[in-house]
Design a protein around this motif. Structure first.
Motif, PDB file in Angstrom:
ATOM      1  N   GLU A 146       0.634  -1.248  -0.053  1.00  0.00           N
ATOM      2  CA  GLU A 146      -0.389  -0.042   0.169  1.00  0.00           C
ATOM      3  C   GLU A 146       1.007   1.617   0.259  1.00  0.00           C
ATOM      4  N   ARG A 147       1.912   1.564   0.540  1.00  0.00           N
ATOM      5  CA  ARG A 147       3.006   2.413   1.241  1.00  0.00           C
ATOM      6  C   ARG A 147       3.627   2.419  -0.359  1.00  0.00           C
ATOM      7  N   GLN A 148       4.556   1.055  -0.419  1.00  0.00           N
ATOM      8  CA  GLN A 148       4.589   1.891  -2.612  1.00  0.00           C
ATOM      9  C   GLN A 148       3.673   2.202  -3.312  1.00  0.00           C
ATOM     10  N   ALA A 149       2.644   1.502  -3.367  1.00  0.00           N
ATOM     11  CA  ALA A 149       1.664   2.506  -5.128  1.00  0.00           C
ATOM     12  C   ALA A 149       1.948   3.976  -4.271  1.00  0.00           C
ATOM     13  N   GLU A 150       1.884   3.831  -3.215  1.00  0.00           N
ATOM     14  CA  GLU A 150       1.110   5.834  -2.745  1.00  0.00           C
ATOM     15  C   GLU A 150       2.612   6.326  -2.969  1.00  0.00           C
ATOM     16  N   ARG A 151       3.743   5.689  -2.845  1.00  0.00           N
ATOM     17  CA  ARG A 151       4.462   6.062  -3.092  1.00  0.00           C
ATOM     18  C   ARG A 151       5.875   6.417  -4.172  1.00  0.00           C
ATOM     19  N   ALA A 152       4.509   5.177  -5.224  1.00  0.00           N
ATOM     20  CA  ALA A 152       4.958   5.289  -6.719  1.00  0.00           C
ATOM     21  C   ALA A 152       4.420   6.408  -7.673  1.00  0.00           C
ATOM     22  N   ALA A 153       3.591   6.804  -6.854  1.00  0.00           N
ATOM     23  CA  ALA A 153       3.623   8.008  -7.356  1.00  0.00           C
ATOM     24  C   ALA A 153       4.198   9.120  -7.291  1.00  0.00           C
ATOM     25  N   ARG A 154       5.091   8.870  -6.438  1.00  0.00           N
ATOM     26  CA  ARG A 154       6.099  10.870  -6.393  1.00  0.00           C
ATOM     27  C   ARG A 154       6.889   9.726  -7.528  1.00  0.00           C
ATOM     28  N   GLY A 155       7.836   9.324  -7.852  1.00  0.00           N
ATOM     29  CA  GLY A 155       8.541   8.062  -8.735  1.00  0.00           C
ATOM     30  C   GLY A 155       9.605   7.803  -7.618  1.00  0.00           C
ATOM     31  N   ALA A 156      10.589   7.632  -8.544  1.00  0.00           N
ATOM     32  CA  ALA A 156      12.236   7.001  -7.968  1.00  0.00           C
ATOM     33  C   ALA A 156      12.626   6.619  -6.611  1.00  0.00           C
ATOM     34  N   GLU A 176      12.677   5.051  -1.061  1.00  0.00           N
ATOM     35  CA  GLU A 176      12.096   5.268   0.589  1.00  0.00           C
ATOM     36  C   GLU A 176      11.354   4.161   0.732  1.00  0.00           C
ATOM     37  N   SER A 177      10.780   3.687   0.012  1.00  0.00           N
ATOM     38  CA  SER A 177       9.548   2.644   0.073  1.00  0.00           C
ATOM     39  C   SER A 177      10.833   1.362   0.429  1.00  0.00           C
ATOM     40  N   TRP A 178      11.871   1.204  -0.233  1.00  0.00           N
ATOM     41  CA  TRP A 178      12.474   0.408  -0.311  1.00  0.00           C
ATOM     42  C   TRP A 178      13.678   0.231   1.149  1.00  0.00           C
ATOM     43  N   MET A 179      14.001   1.554   1.290  1.00  0.00           N
ATOM     44  CA  MET A 179      14.569   1.387   2.725  1.00  0.00           C
ATOM     45  C   MET A 179      13.954   1.364   3.952  1.00  0.00           C
TER      46      MET A 179
END
Length: 82
Positions: A20-30, A35-38
Protein backbone atom coordinates in the motif's frame (compact mmCIF):
# COMPACT_ATOMS: atom_id res chain seq x y z
CA UNK A 1 -10.62 -19.05 4.59
CA UNK A 2 -7.81 -21.12 6.09
CA UNK A 3 -6.76 -20.51 9.66
CA UNK A 4 -3.56 -18.50 10.01
CA UNK A 5 -0.98 -18.50 12.73
CA UNK A 6 -0.16 -15.21 14.38
CA UNK A 7 3.19 -15.08 12.52
CA UNK A 8 1.50 -15.71 9.15
CA UNK A 9 -1.08 -13.01 9.84
CA UNK A 10 1.63 -10.54 10.87
CA UNK A 11 3.67 -11.31 7.75
CA UNK A 12 0.59 -10.86 5.54
CA UNK A 13 -0.24 -7.55 7.25
CA UNK A 14 3.35 -6.31 6.86
CA UNK A 15 3.34 -7.17 3.16
CA UNK A 16 -0.06 -5.55 2.58
CA UNK A 17 1.10 -2.40 4.39
CA UNK A 18 4.34 -2.33 2.39
CA UNK A 19 2.48 -2.73 -0.91
CA UNK A 20 0.00 0.00 0.00
CA UNK A 21 2.75 2.45 0.94
CA UNK A 22 4.80 1.48 -2.10
CA UNK A 23 1.86 2.23 -4.40
CA UNK A 24 1.40 5.65 -2.76
CA UNK A 25 5.10 6.44 -3.00
CA UNK A 26 5.34 5.20 -6.59
CA UNK A 27 3.21 8.17 -7.57
CA UNK A 28 6.15 10.33 -6.42
CA UNK A 29 8.54 8.55 -8.77
CA UNK A 30 11.94 7.03 -8.09
CA UNK A 31 12.47 8.97 -4.88
CA UNK A 32 9.24 7.68 -3.42
CA UNK A 33 10.05 4.09 -4.38
CA UNK A 34 13.53 4.42 -2.90
CA UNK A 35 12.04 5.62 0.38
CA UNK A 36 9.70 2.64 0.37
CA UNK A 37 12.51 0.14 -0.25
CA UNK A 38 14.68 1.71 2.45
CA UNK A 39 11.85 1.30 4.95
CA UNK A 40 11.43 -2.31 3.90
CA UNK A 41 15.16 -3.02 4.22
CA UNK A 42 15.30 -1.53 7.73
CA UNK A 43 12.27 -3.57 8.72
CA UNK A 44 13.74 -6.82 7.41
CA UNK A 45 17.12 -6.22 9.06
CA UNK A 46 15.45 -5.39 12.36
CA UNK A 47 13.30 -8.51 12.31
CA UNK A 48 16.31 -10.66 11.36
CA UNK A 49 18.33 -9.21 14.24
CA UNK A 50 15.48 -9.73 16.70
CA UNK A 51 14.93 -13.34 15.63
CA UNK A 52 18.65 -14.14 15.75
CA UNK A 53 19.00 -12.70 19.25
CA UNK A 54 15.90 -14.57 20.42
CA UNK A 55 17.40 -17.79 19.03
CA UNK A 56 20.56 -17.14 21.06
CA UNK A 57 22.82 -16.61 18.06
CA UNK A 58 26.09 -14.78 18.55
CA UNK A 59 26.09 -10.97 18.07
CA UNK A 60 27.92 -11.22 14.74
CA UNK A 61 25.18 -13.40 13.29
CA UNK A 62 22.46 -11.18 14.75
CA UNK A 63 24.01 -8.18 12.99
CA UNK A 64 24.50 -9.99 9.66
CA UNK A 65 21.56 -8.37 7.88
CA UNK A 66 22.59 -4.88 9.05
CA UNK A 67 26.18 -5.53 7.95
CA UNK A 68 25.03 -6.71 4.54
CA UNK A 69 22.76 -3.69 4.09
CA UNK A 70 25.59 -1.40 5.17
CA UNK A 71 28.00 -2.90 2.62
CA UNK A 72 25.39 -2.64 -0.12
CA UNK A 73 24.77 1.03 0.62
CA UNK A 74 28.50 1.74 0.85
CA UNK A 75 29.06 0.26 -2.63
CA UNK A 76 26.17 2.31 -4.01
CA UNK A 77 27.46 5.50 -2.42
CA UNK A 78 30.95 4.90 -3.78
CA UNK A 79 29.56 4.24 -7.26
CA UNK A 80 27.60 7.50 -7.41
CA UNK A 81 29.82 9.87 -5.46
CA UNK A 82 32.18 12.20 -7.26
Amino acid sequence: MAAQTKAERQAANRMAHFQERQAERAARGARGLTESWMDRCRSIAGRYEQAARAAGKDPGEADAAWNDLSRTLAVWAERYSE
